[in-house]
Design an enzyme around this catalytic site. Sequence first.
Site, PDB file in Angstrom:
ATOM      1  N   LYS A 229     -29.140 -17.683 -16.139  1.00 42.10           N
ATOM      2  CA  LYS A 229     -29.391 -16.938 -17.378  1.00 42.10           C
ATOM      3  C   LYS A 229     -29.007 -17.826 -18.559  1.00 42.10           C
ATOM      4  CE  LYS A 229     -28.164 -12.623 -15.093  1.00 42.10           C
ATOM      5  NZ  LYS A 229     -27.151 -11.598 -14.895  1.00 42.10           N
TER       6      LYS A 229
ATOM      7  N   ASP B  96       0.823  -1.214   0.000  1.00 46.08           N
ATOM      8  CA  ASP B  96       0.000   0.000   0.000  1.00 46.08           C
ATOM      9  C   ASP B  96       0.856   1.263   0.000  1.00 46.08           C
ATOM     10  OD1 ASP B  96      -1.826  -1.920   0.282  1.00 46.08           O
ATOM     11  OD2 ASP B  96      -2.687  -1.203   2.182  1.00 46.08           O
TER      12      ASP B  96
ATOM     13  N   GLU C 177       3.687   1.910  -1.260  1.00 46.27           N
ATOM     14  CA  GLU C 177       4.246   2.273  -2.571  1.00 46.27           C
ATOM     15  C   GLU C 177       3.170   2.948  -3.419  1.00 46.27           C
ATOM     16  OE1 GLU C 177       7.347   2.103  -3.463  1.00 46.27           O
ATOM     17  OE2 GLU C 177       7.825   1.284  -1.471  1.00 46.27           O
ATOM     18  N   TYR C 178       1.947   2.404  -3.309  1.00 48.38           N
ATOM     19  CA  TYR C 178       0.827   3.000  -4.040  1.00 48.38           C
ATOM     20  C   TYR C 178       0.631   4.448  -3.572  1.00 48.38           C
ATOM     21  CZ  TYR C 178      -3.865   3.731  -5.909  1.00 48.38           C
ATOM     22  OH  TYR C 178      -4.950   4.233  -6.591  1.00 48.38           O
ATOM     23  N   ASP C 179       0.645   4.622  -2.246  1.00 47.31           N
ATOM     24  CA  ASP C 179       0.433   5.959  -1.682  1.00 47.31           C
ATOM     25  C   ASP C 179       1.482   6.953  -2.194  1.00 47.31           C
ATOM     26  OD1 ASP C 179      -1.674   4.918  -0.375  1.00 47.31           O
ATOM     27  OD2 ASP C 179      -0.654   4.712   1.568  1.00 47.31           O
TER      28      ASP C 179
ATOM     29  N   SER D  74     -36.349  -6.362 -14.158  1.00 43.51           N
ATOM     30  CA  SER D  74     -36.213  -7.137 -12.922  1.00 43.51           C
ATOM     31  C   SER D  74     -36.226  -8.615 -13.308  1.00 43.51           C
ATOM     32  CB  SER D  74     -37.331  -6.797 -11.949  1.00 43.51           C
ATOM     33  OG  SER D  74     -38.551  -7.056 -12.571  1.00 43.51           O
ATOM     34  N   LEU D  75     -36.210  -9.482 -12.323  1.00 44.44           N
ATOM     35  CA  LEU D  75     -36.158 -10.925 -12.584  1.00 44.44           C
ATOM     36  C   LEU D  75     -37.384 -11.598 -11.998  1.00 44.44           C
ATOM     37  CD1 LEU D  75     -32.455 -11.523 -11.497  1.00 44.44           C
ATOM     38  CD2 LEU D  75     -33.331 -11.848 -13.814  1.00 44.44           C
TER      39      LEU D  75
ATOM     40  N   CYS E 278     -31.719 -17.845  41.114  1.00 45.21           N
ATOM     41  CA  CYS E 278     -31.371 -18.065  42.530  1.00 45.21           C
ATOM     42  C   CYS E 278     -31.563 -16.807  43.368  1.00 45.21           C
ATOM     43  CB  CYS E 278     -29.934 -18.565  42.646  1.00 45.21           C
ATOM     44  SG  CYS E 278     -28.705 -17.284  42.314  1.00 45.21           S
TER      45      CYS E 278
ATOM     46  N   TYR F 237     -22.950  -7.576 -14.150  1.00 46.94           N
ATOM     47  CA  TYR F 237     -23.630  -8.781 -14.612  1.00 46.94           C
ATOM     48  C   TYR F 237     -24.362  -8.603 -15.947  1.00 46.94           C
ATOM     49  CZ  TYR F 237     -27.296  -6.569 -11.757  1.00 46.94           C
ATOM     50  OH  TYR F 237     -28.164  -5.684 -11.182  1.00 46.94           O
TER      51      TYR F 237
ATOM     52  N   CYS G 236     -26.055 -21.031  42.423  1.00 44.14           N
ATOM     53  CA  CYS G 236     -27.158 -20.787  41.485  1.00 44.14           C
ATOM     54  C   CYS G 236     -27.395 -22.028  40.621  1.00 44.14           C
ATOM     55  CB  CYS G 236     -26.788 -19.592  40.598  1.00 44.14           C
ATOM     56  SG  CYS G 236     -27.964 -19.296  39.282  1.00 44.14           S
TER      57      CYS G 236
ATOM     58  N   LYS H 271     -27.022 -14.074  -6.654  1.00 43.29           N
ATOM     59  CA  LYS H 271     -27.889 -12.895  -6.697  1.00 43.29           C
ATOM     60  C   LYS H 271     -27.431 -11.978  -5.572  1.00 43.29           C
ATOM     61  CE  LYS H 271     -32.584 -11.368  -7.378  1.00 43.29           C
ATOM     62  NZ  LYS H 271     -32.645 -10.250  -6.439  1.00 43.29           N
TER      63      LYS H 271
ATOM     64  N   GLU I  87     -25.155 -17.317 -11.518  1.00 38.39           N
ATOM     65  CA  GLU I  87     -24.456 -16.242 -10.800  1.00 38.39           C
ATOM     66  C   GLU I  87     -25.089 -16.061  -9.427  1.00 38.39           C
ATOM     67  OE1 GLU I  87     -25.252 -12.723 -13.114  1.00 38.39           O
ATOM     68  OE2 GLU I  87     -24.297 -13.553 -14.907  1.00 38.39           O
TER      69      GLU I  87
ATOM     70  N   ARG J  52     -31.207   2.174 -10.551  1.00 42.14           N
ATOM     71  CA  ARG J  52     -32.257   1.529 -11.327  1.00 42.14           C
ATOM     72  C   ARG J  52     -33.560   2.340 -11.268  1.00 42.14           C
ATOM     73  NH1 ARG J  52     -36.366  -2.076 -10.258  1.00 42.14           N
ATOM     74  NH2 ARG J  52     -36.912  -3.431 -12.000  1.00 42.14           N
TER      75      ARG J  52
HETATM   76  S1  IVH Z   1     -29.741  -9.607 -13.896  1.00 43.54           S
HETATM   77  C1  IVH Z   1     -32.421  -8.681 -17.128  1.00 43.54           C
HETATM   78  N1  IVH Z   1     -28.010 -10.665 -12.256  1.00 43.54           N
HETATM   79  O1  IVH Z   1     -31.751  -8.454  -8.873  1.00 43.54           O
HETATM   80  C2  IVH Z   1     -31.866  -9.108 -15.847  1.00 43.54           C
HETATM   81  N2  IVH Z   1     -29.628  -9.158 -11.386  1.00 43.54           N
HETATM   82  O2  IVH Z   1     -34.631  -8.866  -9.355  1.00 43.54           O
HETATM   83  C3  IVH Z   1     -31.585  -8.007 -14.927  1.00 43.54           C
HETATM   84  N3  IVH Z   1     -29.403  -8.726  -8.996  1.00 43.54           N
HETATM   85  O3  IVH Z   1     -32.493  -5.294 -10.173  1.00 43.54           O
HETATM   86  C4  IVH Z   1     -30.899  -8.327 -13.716  1.00 43.54           C
HETATM   87  N4  IVH Z   1     -27.650 -10.024  -8.659  1.00 43.54           N
HETATM   88  O4  IVH Z   1     -30.458  -5.491  -8.650  1.00 43.54           O
HETATM   89  C5  IVH Z   1     -29.061  -9.837 -12.385  1.00 43.54           C
HETATM   90  N5  IVH Z   1     -26.391 -11.647 -10.889  1.00 43.54           N
HETATM   91  C6  IVH Z   1     -27.434 -10.821 -11.047  1.00 43.54           C
HETATM   92  C7  IVH Z   1     -27.985 -10.111  -9.956  1.00 43.54           C
HETATM   93  C8  IVH Z   1     -29.091  -9.288 -10.175  1.00 43.54           C
HETATM   94  C9  IVH Z   1     -28.506  -9.191  -8.093  1.00 43.54           C
HETATM   95  C10 IVH Z   1     -30.521  -7.822  -8.676  1.00 43.54           C
HETATM   96  C11 IVH Z   1     -30.559  -6.578  -9.537  1.00 43.54           C
HETATM   97  C12 IVH Z   1     -31.918  -6.559 -10.179  1.00 43.54           C
HETATM   98  C13 IVH Z   1     -32.680  -7.503  -9.315  1.00 43.54           C
HETATM   99  C14 IVH Z   1     -33.754  -8.165 -10.147  1.00 43.54           C
END
Ligand code: IVH
Length: 680
Positions: A297, A36, A38-40, A85-86, A418, A228, A439, A118, A116, A139
């Site tokens: 995915k 560290d 050296e970086y500093d 979202s998922l 006790c 991701y 006790c 989550k 992956e 988002r």
């Molecule tokens: S993919 C089209 N990958 O989960 C797909 N989302 O419920 C879009 N999240 O808003 C998301 N880990 O905040 C993806 N490995 C991952 C994730 C991930 C966490 C969250 C992300 C998203 C939410 C969806």
Amino acid sequence: MTDDADSLLKQVEQLHQTLNYHSHRYYVLDDPEIPDIEYDKLFRQLEAIEAKHPELISLDSPTQRVGGKILDGFEQVTHTIPMLSLSNAFSTEEIEEFSKRLEERLKTNSFQIVAEPKLDGLAISLRYEKGLLMQATTRGDGQTGEDVSQNVRTIMAIPLRLTGDDYPDVLEVRGEIFMPKAGFAKLNQLQIDKGEKTFANPRNAAAGSLRQLDSKIAATRPLDMFCYGIGSVEGENTENPLKTSHSQILQQLKSWGLAVCPEVKLLNNWQQCIDYYDSILSRRADLPYEIDGVVYKIDSIAQQQQAGFISRAPRWAIAHKFPAEEAMTRLLNIDVQVGRTGALTPVARLAPVFVGGVTVTNATLHNQDEIDRKDVRIGDMVIVRRAGDVIPEVVKPVLSERPENSKAFRMPDHCPICHSLAERVNDEAKSRCTGGLFCPAQRKEAIKHFASRKAMDIDGLGDKLVEQMVDDGMIHTIADLFHLSFKKISQMERMGAKSATNLLAAIEASKATTLPRFIYSLGIREVGEATALALANYYRHLEAIQSAKSEDLQQVPDVGPIVAHNLETFFAQQHNDEVIDKLLEAGIHWPEIIPKESHELPLADKIIVLTGSLSIMNRNDAKAELIALGAKVSGSVSKKTDLVIAGEKAGSKLKKAEELGIEVMDEAGMIALFKEYNNS
Ligand code: IVH
């Protein structure tokens, strides 16, 4: 441009490159190359040039991560491509249904899948233009988010400039910003020290940090990011591999200097996905960041396009969620439990709630200070957390649901069992019952400890049996265990002649023990196995330990003033001596310890550091054995260290040992060493 100015600019660019290279190694690859300090030095060089020549400060200078002016609010930004979202699945069956639907739609059952973790943080979109980070947007509702660029620029894992030259003119990178568990714990401790509010979990802490209007504060928060996916891609270089597969996109992002979670895997079928889920779930507690499930995915972009979208989620991906670690329930009452050493612990009695995969009815509240800090009252709706195998705890009350008749709790000033005085001594957070072995609660715990595997190891004498024996008045002290009659035991609930015979045999067998086990089994405060072993090796005879004074005791390796004081006070009490006499009269015995001058021990005076997690031996046993062989076990690596034993996931201490050129050994090597020395 003059020659001087030209060479200065070159120097600045060179410093940018070097600093970016090293922070990428440190923050993204987790594999620093230089210390560290050296970086500093390099960083300060750049700062000095920029101070003299402010015209050379560029947007992507590593010095520009410290935060800027305080904002009034965040600008709204419309996403060029919405942030989706998922869909969620909570069981293997739901994953099977998902896979069947996909097979029908894609008319094949052959696809590769990327799995992956989550991540439990916040989704972010990073916009790079010509390789420069121009904007970072949350988002929001998926269509419109907030511009949090100033804060995001302080996150060291996020490059301000992409590496290489094959990136598209415009590249939007999507991923999750999160706060690693260790950073979260440190931040909360800091908040407590400052008397400020703590964050309930790393996700809230990350969200709070990202929405700081003062980016200088955000800069102090330990945020991290994994990428991701991608959003908009425009201009040159937009073709392969970004259009081929998800796994190639991730590979490409990595090569541009962005961080991708190291747990990501390319799999060939759904069974492998389920195995992946099980494996990640079993390691959940050991991961350095919080996750709440895994995401599958479809890898091929062509197949993704064929699958399409449904409302606001892709049909080609699904989140396979873990059982929730937090749930809400009613706090019905607070009881006080008494531990082996008399510590009083408030325990929340809860309306049964399913959390972390089991039904929970009790949770710890730690101590009065914690209850006050969290402002938890009897009758409140509370958030309960059960992470892995950790004891469930009450996180906080839900204030909006507080009933009018909620009742504050005060620790009693007398032991609930006790009725002896309970007091808080030496600034300890816990109050303790002063009743000692008078006790019954402490007696029960003392007997359970005495019988436990690492102590006298009385097979078949479980906790329930001990409690019943104390409640029935069959035993009062540990010594009474050796005078139990067959008749009495066999008359106990759920005990028959056979179990009684077995138990008596186990009690008899336990009489042949070792001096370290015996000392450990007495349950003296803070005298664990390693200390017991060190005491036995140093004094060799029980009488010598019993009569040793605090100063002398501190000569023993591993014994400090507190432990020495605990030992001296324990043996100064007549009733403890009486119990020990009775135990010896009952026939407890151990082989004599053959004296060895300390300098004759094989590891005499060697300074050894244990780091990382051991998978075969228990850490305390390993430590005890090292001490028994004459080593001094230290907590930190320095030039004086002789040997570092590095278990799995060893981190900074291992790195330091390597830097200092200190000998490093793995767990197997240590065990081989023990075998060698114990046979000689
Ligand atoms: S993919 C089209 N990958 O989960 C797909 N989302 O419920 C879009 N999240 O808003 C998301 N880990 O905040 C993806 N490995 C991952 C994730 C991930 C966490 C969250 C992300 C998203 C939410 C969806």
